[in-house]
Design an enzyme around this catalytic site. Structure first.
Site, PDB file in Angstrom:
ATOM      1  N   SER A 137       6.419  -0.500  -8.594  1.00  0.00           N
ATOM      2  CA  SER A 137       4.974  -0.280  -8.504  1.00  0.00           C
ATOM      3  C   SER A 137       4.592   0.900  -9.376  1.00  0.00           C
ATOM      4  O   SER A 137       5.451   1.722  -9.740  1.00  0.00           O
ATOM      5  CB  SER A 137       4.598   0.020  -7.048  1.00  0.00           C
ATOM      6  OG  SER A 137       3.261   0.442  -6.933  1.00  0.00           O
ATOM      7  N   TYR A 150       5.910   4.460   1.302  1.00  0.00           N
ATOM      8  CA  TYR A 150       5.924   3.428   0.265  1.00  0.00           C
ATOM      9  C   TYR A 150       6.322   4.025  -1.084  1.00  0.00           C
ATOM     10  O   TYR A 150       7.142   3.460  -1.812  1.00  0.00           O
ATOM     11  CB  TYR A 150       4.538   2.801   0.189  1.00  0.00           C
ATOM     12  CG  TYR A 150       4.391   1.650  -0.766  1.00  0.00           C
ATOM     13  CD1 TYR A 150       4.897   0.392  -0.462  1.00  0.00           C
ATOM     14  CD2 TYR A 150       3.704   1.807  -1.964  1.00  0.00           C
ATOM     15  CE1 TYR A 150       4.724  -0.679  -1.324  1.00  0.00           C
ATOM     16  CE2 TYR A 150       3.522   0.747  -2.833  1.00  0.00           C
ATOM     17  CZ  TYR A 150       4.040  -0.497  -2.515  1.00  0.00           C
ATOM     18  OH  TYR A 150       3.870  -1.552  -3.378  1.00  0.00           O
TER      19      TYR A 150
END
Length: 242
Positions: A137, A150
């Site tokens: 990401s 995350y």
């Protein structure tokens, strides 16, 4: 069809980006095994596609992963690509992150990545080739507020691909595919002002799509990307350029 006869294993294949990657790989001639904890989602992924099969799998469980890989090898004799798209998180800053939420995020993203690679790399070494593509990401390289667990996990995937490439290359390649803001059901539920802000921050002035990510995955799996390993492939609409 640039993936003709390749065997591709996709975790998180029951929805979103994982589902689209499974479908695009199948469209390019690959034989795909989609894994997910969601049987209903897997059924939708497989529907109408003769070269996509599925198996309900919890990527945090060693036996589940071992059985998934063993069954794939028994059926097809090889695994040419592993795409780890499964994830879970509850976005919070560090002080608001419950230990169980932190641990679950790390288990699905990082432990899942470890268990899948641990089971597939021996087969890739035997056949002399293979590529491992975790879905990372922009959170892997830049910080956003309120995404502590995350971001820790997604940043860890960069060390994961570097280590695999260094330890098991040239036979095994490893590249982290890092999308930015992607139009998925999760983002559809976000406030409109947040979606507008994401578009404004993008140099392409749009959100990415699961199709965009899947086409990048097809490229990374294909022989056209054979000189890429141990690095990150950013697909973020220019977000990290600014």
């Amino acid at each position: 069809m640039i993936l003709r006869d390749k065997v591709v294993l996709v975790s998180g294949g029951g929805s979103g980006i994982g589902r689209q990657i499974a479908r695009e790989c199948a469209n390019e001639g690959a034989r795909v095994v989609a894994a997910d904890i969601n049987q209903e989602g897997l059924d939708e992924t497989v529907s109408g596609r003769t070269n996509v099969s599925s198996r309900v799998t919890d990527v945090t469980l060693e036996q589940d992963v071992s059985d998934l890989v063993s069954e794939t090898l028994e059926r097809f004799g090889r695994i040419d690509a592993l795409v780890h798209s499964a994830y879970w998180t509850n976005p919070q800053p560090l002080l608001d992150t419950a230990p169980e939420d932190y641990e679950r995020t790390q288990r699905v993203i990082l432990k899942g990545a470890y268990l899948l690679a641990r089971s597939t790399i021996p087969a890739m070494l035997r056949q002399g080739s293979g590529v491992i593509i975790p879905i990372a990401s922009t959170h892997s390289v830049v910080a956003f507020p309120n995404f502590f667990a995350y971001q820790v996990a997604k940043a860890g995937l960069l060390g994961y691909v570097r280590s695999i490439a260094a330890d098991y290359g040239p036979a095994v390649r490893a590249v982290a595919l890092a999308p930015g803001a992607i139009q998925t059901p999760a983002l559809n539920d976000a406030p409109e002002n947040l979606r507008n802000e994401l578009v404004d921050r993008s140099l392409t002035k749009r959100l990415g799509t699961a199709h965009d990510v899947a086409r990048a995955a097809v490229y990374l799996i294909s022989d056209d990307s054979s000189f890429m390993t141990g690095n990150i492939f950013l697909l973020d609409g220019g977000w990290t350029a600014m």
